[in-house]
Motif scaffolding. Sequence first.
Motif, short mmCIF file in Angstrom:
data_model
loop_
_atom_site.label_atom_id
_atom_site.label_comp_id
_atom_site.label_asym_id
_atom_site.label_seq_id
_atom_site.Cartn_x
_atom_site.Cartn_y
_atom_site.Cartn_z
N ALA A 460 0.81 -1.22 0.00
CA ALA A 460 0.00 0.00 0.00
C ALA A 460 0.85 1.27 0.00
O ALA A 460 0.31 2.37 -0.17
CB ALA A 460 -0.93 0.01 1.20
N ARG A 461 2.16 1.13 0.23
CA ARG A 461 3.10 2.25 0.25
C ARG A 461 2.64 3.36 1.18
O ARG A 461 2.59 4.54 0.83
CB ARG A 461 3.33 2.80 -1.17
CG ARG A 461 3.81 1.78 -2.18
CD ARG A 461 4.53 2.46 -3.32
NE ARG A 461 5.83 2.96 -2.89
CZ ARG A 461 6.56 3.82 -3.62
NH1 ARG A 461 6.09 4.28 -4.77
NH2 ARG A 461 7.74 4.23 -3.18
N ARG A 462 2.28 2.98 2.42
CA ARG A 462 1.83 3.95 3.41
C ARG A 462 3.02 4.71 3.99
O ARG A 462 4.01 4.10 4.40
CB ARG A 462 1.06 3.23 4.52
CG ARG A 462 -0.27 2.66 4.07
CD ARG A 462 -0.84 1.70 5.08
NE ARG A 462 -0.06 0.47 5.14
CZ ARG A 462 -0.57 -0.74 5.39
NH1 ARG A 462 -1.86 -0.87 5.58
NH2 ARG A 462 0.20 -1.80 5.44
N PRO A 463 2.97 6.02 4.03
CA PRO A 463 4.11 6.83 4.52
C PRO A 463 4.44 6.52 5.98
O PRO A 463 3.55 6.21 6.79
CB PRO A 463 3.61 8.27 4.37
CG PRO A 463 2.52 8.20 3.35
CD PRO A 463 1.86 6.87 3.57
N ARG A 464 5.71 6.60 6.30
CA ARG A 464 6.20 6.36 7.65
C ARG A 464 7.04 7.54 8.11
O ARG A 464 7.75 8.16 7.31
CB ARG A 464 7.04 5.08 7.73
CG ARG A 464 6.31 3.83 7.19
CD ARG A 464 7.18 2.60 7.28
NE ARG A 464 6.53 1.43 6.71
CZ ARG A 464 7.02 0.19 6.76
NH1 ARG A 464 8.20 -0.03 7.34
NH2 ARG A 464 6.36 -0.81 6.22
N VAL A 465 6.97 7.82 9.41
CA VAL A 465 7.73 8.93 9.99
C VAL A 465 8.54 8.41 11.17
O VAL A 465 8.03 7.62 11.97
CB VAL A 465 6.78 10.06 10.47
CG1 VAL A 465 7.55 11.14 11.21
CG2 VAL A 465 6.04 10.67 9.27
N ASN A 466 9.79 8.81 11.26
CA ASN A 466 10.65 8.39 12.36
C ASN A 466 10.48 9.34 13.55
O ASN A 466 10.79 10.53 13.45
CB ASN A 466 12.12 8.40 11.91
CG ASN A 466 13.05 7.83 12.97
OD1 ASN A 466 12.61 7.20 13.93
ND2 ASN A 466 14.35 8.03 12.79
N LYS A 467 9.99 8.81 14.66
CA LYS A 467 9.78 9.63 15.85
C LYS A 467 10.87 9.41 16.91
O LYS A 467 10.78 9.96 18.00
CB LYS A 467 8.40 9.33 16.46
CG LYS A 467 7.24 9.65 15.54
CD LYS A 467 5.91 9.38 16.23
CE LYS A 467 4.74 9.63 15.28
NZ LYS A 467 4.68 11.04 14.83
N TYR A 468 11.88 8.59 16.58
CA TYR A 468 12.88 8.24 17.59
C TYR A 468 13.55 9.47 18.19
O TYR A 468 13.77 9.53 19.40
CB TYR A 468 13.94 7.33 16.97
CG TYR A 468 15.08 7.02 17.92
CD1 TYR A 468 14.96 6.01 18.87
CD2 TYR A 468 16.27 7.75 17.88
CE1 TYR A 468 15.99 5.75 19.76
CE2 TYR A 468 17.30 7.49 18.77
CZ TYR A 468 17.16 6.49 19.70
OH TYR A 468 18.17 6.23 20.59
N HIS A 469 13.88 10.44 17.36
CA HIS A 469 14.59 11.63 17.85
C HIS A 469 13.64 12.66 18.46
O HIS A 469 14.09 13.70 18.95
CB HIS A 469 15.39 12.27 16.71
CG HIS A 469 16.37 11.35 16.08
ND1 HIS A 469 17.53 10.94 16.69
CD2 HIS A 469 16.35 10.71 14.87
CE1 HIS A 469 18.20 10.11 15.90
NE2 HIS A 469 17.50 9.96 14.79
N HIS A 470 12.35 12.39 18.43
CA HIS A 470 11.33 13.27 19.02
C HIS A 470 10.38 12.41 19.85
O HIS A 470 9.21 12.26 19.50
CB HIS A 470 10.57 14.02 17.92
CG HIS A 470 11.46 14.70 16.93
ND1 HIS A 470 11.94 15.98 17.12
CD2 HIS A 470 12.00 14.26 15.76
CE1 HIS A 470 12.72 16.31 16.09
NE2 HIS A 470 12.78 15.28 15.26
N PRO A 471 10.88 11.81 20.93
CA PRO A 471 10.07 10.82 21.66
C PRO A 471 8.75 11.36 22.18
O PRO A 471 7.80 10.60 22.37
CB PRO A 471 10.99 10.38 22.81
CG PRO A 471 12.01 11.48 22.94
CD PRO A 471 12.19 12.02 21.55
#
Length: 487
Positions: A460-471
């Motif tokens: 489905a190519r659903r967008p992903r966001v990295n939250k590791y650096h903004h816990p």
Amino acid sequence: MRSSLQAVDDPAAEAALRALEAAAAQVSALSTQALSNRDRLTLISRVETVVRMLPAAGLEWIAQLQEQWSNTEFPANNLVDTLADSLRITPAEARARWHAADDLAHHVGMTGEAVAPLLSETAAAQRAGAIAPAHVKIIRDVMHHLPVTVDAATRAEAEVMLAGHARELRPDQLRKVADKLEALINPDGTFTDADRARRRAFTMGRQGPDLMSKCTVVADPELRAYLEAIFAKFAKPGLLNPEDPAPLTDGDPDEVVAQRDTRSAPQRQHDAIKAVLRDGIASGRLGQHRGLPVTVVLSMTLQELEDAVAQTTATGSAVEISGPAVATGGGAMISIGDAVRLASHAHHYLAVFDRHDGRPLYLGRAKRIASADQRIVLHARDIGCTFPGCTKPGYLCQVHHRTDWAAGGSTDADQLTFVCEPHHQQVGTHSTGWGTSPAAPGARDAGRTRWIPPVHIDPARRPRVNKYHHPGEYFAPTTEPVYRKPS
């Protein structure tokens, strides 16, 4: 029972995997309440043998992967990242398996012939399930620690002996045998410069809840000589004492100043190393890294700084600044008080945020490479790599155009993002490449970089966001679901 939706094309291999998975499921579901303890111990022992056999097969497959590797076959262009992502293990564990395969798996020679494992007896014992991973580690450690002057015949004899004992002894017992063996082979403790060079290391551990880090150093003689000179000068009682209102930085402290110093010798040595490193960074002689002078970059919001100043308290002659820890460009967390003290040496960076002096944050198509000021903005906004799940800090990141430069993307601060080098190489419009785009204003991830996975990872190519650096964003309320069902 299937462990994965993926199937192996070879029918024999697929059938063997199905049988293994079915047998594992059957054994795991056994009812053992009526068994005797003797039978339970036998059951544990036989399962343990099977569990020990499987890693040997895995190492053979890893060696074959490496020898037939193609940079175009998988999204990651190296074996370590591919193993880590596919097996959901750490890169360190993936790298350890790769190195183990060098010692314990068969290889292909220059003319196509099969080459036996370097540690053939140990490999055979592992394939038979006769020895545990702890046994294997002891043997590998001993063989790699032997001096380079030990001849091949002696090495082979030592490996055969250790592998034989490993079949009969516990790992703790084998360790004692290994110590005796090393003493016999190298009774004078003679090592060459090459041996010492192999062992040199500096390992920086994770930060604890108190923000402290435990470091382990195996120093070669040259580094030790430098440390001795530094400690002789700067680790004397009374020098560089942070508890003094004006710490003495040079000369010989008088008796009163020295007696006032309550630090232990390890604490004084710690402070001496910190002072030398701080002086080296402040000198400007370390050049640049990714377009910025080698320095400490801190990511701090104006609200955090104002809150810290509001909570400042005075205790006698000391001033304590309290507040939440902030991140450095290397991924470390540092107390707000230390951050304010460090920032006092970097007004030229703070000026990027509190003055509008025409510094070029928006370059359009005039320039492809990000400016130093733009990297500072990315340190503040992204902090580290924006690829989903990546923990690499900003110091180890490259600057990526969220709309690709070749597709007309502009070199503007709000169109750039931090990406570590391995994940930067996975970006592309090809079938295995990841896409990137900025989250639209008003979206729940506004300002963040959205990564669009290739079809083989998410159809489905659903967008992903990295939250590791903004816990803090992990728990941010949202009305938009994290994942949507494909329409």
